[in-house]
Design a protein around this motif. Sequence first.
Motif, PDB file in Angstrom:
ATOM      1  N   ARG A 110       0.848  -1.189   0.000  1.00 20.48           N
ATOM      2  CA  ARG A 110       0.000   0.000   0.000  1.00 20.48           C
ATOM      3  C   ARG A 110       0.885   1.241   0.000  1.00 20.48           C
ATOM      4  NH1 ARG A 110      -5.017  -1.705   2.264  1.00 20.48           N
ATOM      5  NH2 ARG A 110      -5.558  -3.529   1.012  1.00 20.48           N
ATOM      6  N   SER A 147      -6.129   7.821   5.865  1.00 15.83           N
ATOM      7  CA  SER A 147      -7.195   7.050   5.231  1.00 15.83           C
ATOM      8  C   SER A 147      -8.218   6.632   6.286  1.00 15.83           C
ATOM      9  CB  SER A 147      -6.626   5.799   4.558  1.00 15.83           C
ATOM     10  OG  SER A 147      -7.663   4.931   4.142  1.00 15.83           O
ATOM     11  N   GLU A 193     -10.434   4.424   6.374  1.00 11.03           N
ATOM     12  CA  GLU A 193     -10.565   2.989   6.572  1.00 11.03           C
ATOM     13  C   GLU A 193      -9.188   2.312   6.632  1.00 11.03           C
ATOM     14  OE1 GLU A 193     -13.348   1.687   7.259  1.00 11.03           O
ATOM     15  OE2 GLU A 193     -14.898   3.001   6.425  1.00 11.03           O
ATOM     16  N   TYR A 243      -6.706   2.278   4.564  1.00 10.26           N
ATOM     17  CA  TYR A 243      -6.306   1.588   3.339  1.00 10.26           C
ATOM     18  C   TYR A 243      -4.887   1.938   2.901  1.00 10.26           C
ATOM     19  CZ  TYR A 243     -11.133   0.071   2.766  1.00 10.26           C
ATOM     20  OH  TYR A 243     -12.363  -0.517   2.942  1.00 10.26           O
ATOM     21  N   SER A 244      -4.200   2.791   3.644  1.00 10.14           N
ATOM     22  CA  SER A 244      -2.807   3.065   3.334  1.00 10.14           C
ATOM     23  C   SER A 244      -1.863   2.154   4.116  1.00 10.14           C
ATOM     24  CB  SER A 244      -2.476   4.533   3.611  1.00 10.14           C
ATOM     25  OG  SER A 244      -2.749   4.858   4.960  1.00 10.14           O
ATOM     26  N   LEU A 299      -1.565  -2.249   5.782  1.00 12.10           N
ATOM     27  CA  LEU A 299      -2.095  -3.612   5.659  1.00 12.10           C
ATOM     28  C   LEU A 299      -1.308  -4.541   6.568  1.00 12.10           C
ATOM     29  CD1 LEU A 299      -0.862  -5.132   2.237  1.00 12.10           C
ATOM     30  CD2 LEU A 299       0.365  -3.438   3.607  1.00 12.10           C
ATOM     31  N   HIS A 335     -13.025   7.845   2.654  1.00  9.58           N
ATOM     32  CA  HIS A 335     -13.281   6.421   2.447  1.00  9.58           C
ATOM     33  C   HIS A 335     -14.354   5.897   3.403  1.00  9.58           C
ATOM     34  CE1 HIS A 335      -9.073   5.704   0.551  1.00  9.58           C
ATOM     35  NE2 HIS A 335      -9.990   5.813  -0.382  1.00  9.58           N
ATOM     36  N   ASN A 348     -16.379   2.183   3.645  1.00 13.06           N
ATOM     37  CA  ASN A 348     -16.659   0.862   3.061  1.00 13.06           C
ATOM     38  C   ASN A 348     -18.094   0.416   3.272  1.00 13.06           C
ATOM     39  OD1 ASN A 348     -16.671   0.099   5.761  1.00 13.06           O
ATOM     40  ND2 ASN A 348     -14.678  -0.908   5.690  1.00 13.06           N
ATOM     41  N   PHE A 405      -6.628  -1.574  -3.798  1.00 12.43           N
ATOM     42  CA  PHE A 405      -7.122  -1.553  -2.414  1.00 12.43           C
ATOM     43  C   PHE A 405      -8.641  -1.669  -2.489  1.00 12.43           C
ATOM     44  CE2 PHE A 405      -6.930   2.812  -3.826  1.00 12.43           C
ATOM     45  CZ  PHE A 405      -8.055   3.419  -3.298  1.00 12.43           C
ATOM     46  N   PRO A 406      -9.336  -1.961  -1.376  1.00 11.78           N
ATOM     47  CA  PRO A 406     -10.759  -2.335  -1.442  1.00 11.78           C
ATOM     48  C   PRO A 406     -11.688  -1.350  -2.140  1.00 11.78           C
ATOM     49  CG  PRO A 406      -9.866  -2.947   0.688  1.00 11.78           C
ATOM     50  CD  PRO A 406      -8.773  -2.187  -0.023  1.00 11.78           C
TER      51      PRO A 406
END
Length: 456
Positions: free
Chosen positions: A60, A67, A69, A71-72, A74, A411, A413, A445-446
């Motif tokens: 990432r 982010s 969520e 998402y940067s 993992l 973000h 989800n 990413f998602p």
Amino acid sequence: MNTYGLTGRIVTPGSPDYDLAREEFNTRFNLFPLIINFCETTKDVSNAIRWARKKRVKFRIRTGRHSYEAYSSLDGGLVIDISELNEVKVDRKTKTAVLGAGALLFPLYEKLYEEGFTIPGGTCPSVGLSGLTLGGGWGMLTRPYGMLIDQLLELEMVDANGNIIIANKHKNEDLFWASRGGGGGNFGVVTSFRFKVVPVNDVAIFKITWDFKGFEKVVDAWQKWAPHTDVRLTAIIDLLTKDIGELRALGEFLGSTDELEKLLEPLLIAFPPKEVEVKKVPYIDAVKIFGGMMPGMMEYAVNHGDPDAHPFKNTGAFAKRQLPISAIKKLKEFLSNSPSIENKVQLQALAGNAACIGPTETAYVHREALFSLLYITKWENESEADINTRWVESLRNSLLPYADGAYVNFHDNCVNNWLEQCYFVNLPRLIEVKTKYDPKNVFTFPLGIPTANMIV
């Protein structure tokens, strides 16, 4: 060169600073990367992408860690962190600046201010320039100068093959279009931007506080005023919970305090305010005020982590028309029955020069919005997470008839049709650009933009 074959600064689970290096701004997430690669040069970024592809390691891209969520980051993979790519070079003659994409906002604002300039960016002091810009970018200078991307002239990017490419209106122009609102993490790793910068000195600012009892009158007056007032004025309003019992409007004006006081009259007559403050301050002081900065905050963050980091769930939408009184009453109802005293709704005035560019001229499509709505929830104890998360998602869903769309930098989800809500008519073209520059979906990413062959 280290034992991993990566260049730059490497942090792994055995490193003494690993916990600080992996911390997210949203502490709801507790992720454990295998390697965090703090890139110090563009070449380091190129090496990281090539290494990850060769080793088939998931990765990432990270700048400011904001982010929503997380998402940067993992678990068990590589984080390519560009926060040390933060050089600032200002050309006073051309009123342009080349800015490292990893710069965090407050240190960036300070360096630009020393040269007599700024950019119309956001308010949170620890947000990264790259993510903010690629999503569109707005803040307290949005109405006079438009979105942050409207000042962008060029960017340098490392692509999916590890090659360094340039995008502007003449070279890779489709990528340049997509990078102005398409969001970070989709097409490559931006390592630097070239912006037009705007001269700045002193600004007039205001703060008005009302009792919660004036909710409907104040919100209605604000929405009829803020997107349509003098274009030199950008305003926000924080709608706090009934338990706190206040509404707070704030704004920044490129003019005198006398002019500002006259412009504020529609708000002052809507409902008797508890407090009114209007003053002129150096621009950098306004940055600190709107960023809620404590003395020494950025210095503390370097050694101890972001002092503002906390668990939260935020989401948002855009209002293209004024909210009817029924919608304002819904807002009041949710804030009167909030599971956390710290929850709030923030409205940010748009329009002005942000609306002077068409929805398809850049990837940022929400040009016709009068204002944005940011729905905010945060809590102290983990046991409160579910009830607050449900509260904020129910709030967004209840207001969808009046405010829809999604800001790619917020973000969420829980939005089922996320891509459509972010990009609307621009989505097909974004998928084309994604397919051209990243056909194997290396940057994934998602909530990312898919390639054409991924769409069923």
